[in-house]
Design a protein around this motif. Sequence first.
Motif, PDB file in Angstrom:
ATOM      1  N   GLY A 190      -6.770   2.966  -3.552  1.00 37.47           N
ATOM      2  CA  GLY A 190      -5.388   2.903  -3.289  1.00 37.47           C
ATOM      3  C   GLY A 190      -4.892   1.653  -3.058  1.00 37.47           C
ATOM      4  O   GLY A 190      -3.792   1.591  -2.863  1.00 37.47           O
ATOM      5  N   ALA A 191      -5.719   0.578  -3.283  1.00 36.99           N
ATOM      6  CA  ALA A 191      -5.239  -0.750  -2.998  1.00 36.99           C
ATOM      7  C   ALA A 191      -4.039  -1.069  -4.416  1.00 36.99           C
ATOM      8  O   ALA A 191      -4.039  -0.458  -5.242  1.00 36.99           O
ATOM      9  N   HIS A 192      -3.178  -1.897  -3.705  1.00 41.02           N
ATOM     10  CA  HIS A 192      -1.915  -1.935  -4.565  1.00 41.02           C
ATOM     11  C   HIS A 192      -2.443  -2.895  -5.915  1.00 41.02           C
ATOM     12  O   HIS A 192      -3.411  -3.593  -6.068  1.00 41.02           O
ATOM     13  N   ASP A 193      -1.671  -2.671  -7.012  1.00 45.80           N
ATOM     14  CA  ASP A 193      -2.322  -3.117  -8.340  1.00 45.80           C
ATOM     15  C   ASP A 193      -2.265  -4.859  -8.182  1.00 45.80           C
ATOM     16  O   ASP A 193      -2.922  -5.383  -8.741  1.00 45.80           O
ATOM     17  N   ALA A 194      -1.286  -5.249  -7.518  1.00 44.42           N
ATOM     18  CA  ALA A 194      -1.427  -6.805  -7.484  1.00 44.42           C
ATOM     19  C   ALA A 194      -2.746  -7.360  -6.602  1.00 44.42           C
ATOM     20  O   ALA A 194      -3.205  -8.323  -6.727  1.00 44.42           O
ATOM     21  N   ALA A 229       2.426  -5.240  13.771  1.00 43.65           N
ATOM     22  CA  ALA A 229       3.785  -4.192  13.647  1.00 43.65           C
ATOM     23  C   ALA A 229       4.906  -5.071  13.378  1.00 43.65           C
ATOM     24  O   ALA A 229       5.930  -4.892  12.446  1.00 43.65           O
ATOM     25  N   MET A 230       4.834  -6.454  13.755  1.00 45.94           N
ATOM     26  CA  MET A 230       5.943  -7.520  13.391  1.00 45.94           C
ATOM     27  C   MET A 230       5.932  -8.027  11.678  1.00 45.94           C
ATOM     28  O   MET A 230       7.153  -8.049  11.275  1.00 45.94           O
ATOM     29  N   THR A 231       4.859  -7.809  11.253  1.00 45.48           N
ATOM     30  CA  THR A 231       4.931  -8.265   9.793  1.00 45.48           C
ATOM     31  C   THR A 231       4.794  -7.070   8.995  1.00 45.48           C
ATOM     32  O   THR A 231       4.730  -7.276   7.519  1.00 45.48           O
ATOM     33  N   ARG A 232       4.901  -5.985   9.387  1.00 43.39           N
ATOM     34  CA  ARG A 232       4.793  -4.560   8.376  1.00 43.39           C
ATOM     35  C   ARG A 232       5.938  -4.579   7.381  1.00 43.39           C
ATOM     36  O   ARG A 232       5.672  -4.231   6.411  1.00 43.39           O
ATOM     37  N   ASP A 233       6.945  -5.142   7.862  1.00 43.35           N
ATOM     38  CA  ASP A 233       8.200  -4.706   6.967  1.00 43.35           C
ATOM     39  C   ASP A 233       8.108  -5.732   5.834  1.00 43.35           C
ATOM     40  O   ASP A 233       8.569  -5.526   4.685  1.00 43.35           O
ATOM     41  N   ILE A 234       7.514  -6.995   6.030  1.00 39.49           N
ATOM     42  CA  ILE A 234       7.110  -7.938   5.000  1.00 39.49           C
ATOM     43  C   ILE A 234       6.346  -7.832   4.171  1.00 39.49           C
ATOM     44  O   ILE A 234       6.498  -7.749   3.056  1.00 39.49           O
ATOM     45  N   ARG A 235       5.013  -7.182   4.264  1.00 41.57           N
ATOM     46  CA  ARG A 235       4.154  -6.603   3.706  1.00 41.57           C
ATOM     47  C   ARG A 235       4.653  -5.635   2.924  1.00 41.57           C
ATOM     48  O   ARG A 235       4.346  -5.456   1.794  1.00 41.57           O
ATOM     49  N   GLN A 236       5.207  -4.667   3.321  1.00 44.64           N
ATOM     50  CA  GLN A 236       5.853  -3.500   2.655  1.00 44.64           C
ATOM     51  C   GLN A 236       6.889  -3.665   1.575  1.00 44.64           C
ATOM     52  O   GLN A 236       6.697  -3.522   0.544  1.00 44.64           O
ATOM     53  N   ALA A 237       7.564  -4.855   1.924  1.00 46.24           N
ATOM     54  CA  ALA A 237       8.656  -5.356   0.947  1.00 46.24           C
ATOM     55  C   ALA A 237       7.883  -6.112  -0.332  1.00 46.24           C
ATOM     56  O   ALA A 237       8.294  -6.139  -1.243  1.00 46.24           O
ATOM     57  N   ALA A 238       7.106  -7.033   0.029  1.00 54.61           N
ATOM     58  CA  ALA A 238       6.394  -7.846  -0.706  1.00 54.61           C
ATOM     59  C   ALA A 238       5.485  -6.733  -1.682  1.00 54.61           C
ATOM     60  O   ALA A 238       5.683  -7.053  -2.918  1.00 54.61           O
ATOM     61  N   ALA A 239       4.919  -5.695  -1.442  1.00 53.64           N
ATOM     62  CA  ALA A 239       4.275  -4.663  -2.127  1.00 53.64           C
ATOM     63  C   ALA A 239       5.253  -4.094  -3.140  1.00 53.64           C
ATOM     64  O   ALA A 239       4.820  -3.934  -4.271  1.00 53.64           O
ATOM     65  N   GLU A 240       6.483  -3.738  -2.716  1.00 55.67           N
ATOM     66  CA  GLU A 240       7.599  -3.276  -3.337  1.00 55.67           C
ATOM     67  C   GLU A 240       7.966  -3.965  -4.541  1.00 55.67           C
ATOM     68  O   GLU A 240       8.348  -3.721  -5.598  1.00 55.67           O
ATOM     69  N   ALA A 241       7.875  -5.480  -4.148  1.00 57.87           N
ATOM     70  CA  ALA A 241       8.421  -6.570  -5.221  1.00 57.87           C
ATOM     71  C   ALA A 241       7.334  -6.796  -5.983  1.00 57.87           C
ATOM     72  O   ALA A 241       7.286  -8.036  -6.910  1.00 57.87           O
ATOM     73  N   GLU A 257       1.811 -12.700  -2.638  1.00 56.43           N
ATOM     74  CA  GLU A 257       1.857 -13.987  -1.689  1.00 56.43           C
ATOM     75  C   GLU A 257       2.373 -13.460  -0.502  1.00 56.43           C
ATOM     76  O   GLU A 257       1.934 -14.345   0.606  1.00 56.43           O
ATOM     77  N   TYR A 258       2.620 -12.435  -0.110  1.00 58.31           N
ATOM     78  CA  TYR A 258       3.028 -11.892   1.246  1.00 58.31           C
ATOM     79  C   TYR A 258       2.472 -10.664   1.539  1.00 58.31           C
ATOM     80  O   TYR A 258       2.828 -10.127   2.568  1.00 58.31           O
ATOM     81  N   MET A 259       1.486 -10.163   0.760  1.00 53.67           N
ATOM     82  CA  MET A 259       0.775  -9.146   1.219  1.00 53.67           C
ATOM     83  C   MET A 259      -0.618  -9.410   1.810  1.00 53.67           C
ATOM     84  O   MET A 259      -1.082 -10.687   1.558  1.00 53.67           O
TER      85      MET A 259
END
Length: 361
Positions: free
Chosen positions: A247-251, A301-313, A317-319
């Motif tokens: 289930g790892a992200h394709d990137a 918890a504080m970086t979760r939104d950054i990692r999720q947004a990076a995955a969607e984009a 570099e931010y995952m």
Amino acid sequence: METELTRKLGIRYPIFLAPMAGGPTTPELVAAVSNAGGLGSLGAGYLSPEQLRGAIRAIRERTDRPFGVNLFVPEQAAESEETIASMNRHLDRYRGELGIPANPPVRQASEPFEEQAQVLVEERVPVFSFTFGLPPRELIRSMKRKGIFVVGTATTVDEAIRAEEAGVDAIVAQGGEAGGHRGTFLKEVSASMIGTMALVPQAVDQVSIPVIAAGGIMDGRGLAASLALGAAAAQMGTAFLACPESGAHDAHKRKLLSSKEDSTEVTRAYSGKAARGIRTKFMSDMERYPGTIPAYPIQNAMTRDIRQAAAEANNPEYMSLWAGQGLRLAGGRPAADIVRRTVDQADELFHKLANFGSPTG
């Protein structure tokens, strides 16, 4: 390729799938490794009790073979409001780049361990493993009373001894080469980065329960070496990250297949806990952060939104691209193929060693 541990667990080969939390160990991957003769393992540290129960049942729909589930032993972290606020302000620069809201509230930092563990008891999972310390001894005893095989994680011999004293059935000896979070719980991480080849035989000599080697093991050569060092099995994670069932992200998979043995670093930037991953811009930038990085699980918890947004984009570099040091040996083959090739290569090596020095060898 039978050992006392494989007989006890009812598996064919001494190959464990590393329980990589955060998505890589899907029910499909866990079942594929178990069906191929190894022990699939679900990294469930971030799952709610409801999600965990669903994942266990999804695994059972795909295999009738033994499998394991891994949880994170909870840690209590206390940080000042100013430390958290300072980090939030710093993280806003990345949120701005990714186009997500600034200064979000810090949500629940960790999952409910006791409720997760209760699901494992109720579902009678074959194997329960844990990392980040030692759970209450009564929990270990209750698991064992239900017939659940209990596995702890150690990064030093002293940690292995403590885990045995706590009543576990086996220990994963996590070498410094391993990808993902370190399981260190007695000393600082800097004093607990012993390599797999050094750690495993010393742990084997000091405990009386099976030791499972982990860290940098990618193929049959690593499996054969682990068994030669006295391990009862080898645990492999990075080797399975890029396979179709992962289930790892394709990137993440692409970065894994294009990186080299010197491409990883141990960082606290993403979660507040030391973890080995492929070097990213976020990791490099955070090295220059002048303040204190909040401890796990607050920073996580504080970086979760950054990692999720990076995955969607599709921006790696931010995952958090967790991976061990065996990167050049990674491939994208199906999980069953990886298990089979690993076993065949190890068998071939043992055959050569058996004939080593003989007139016909």
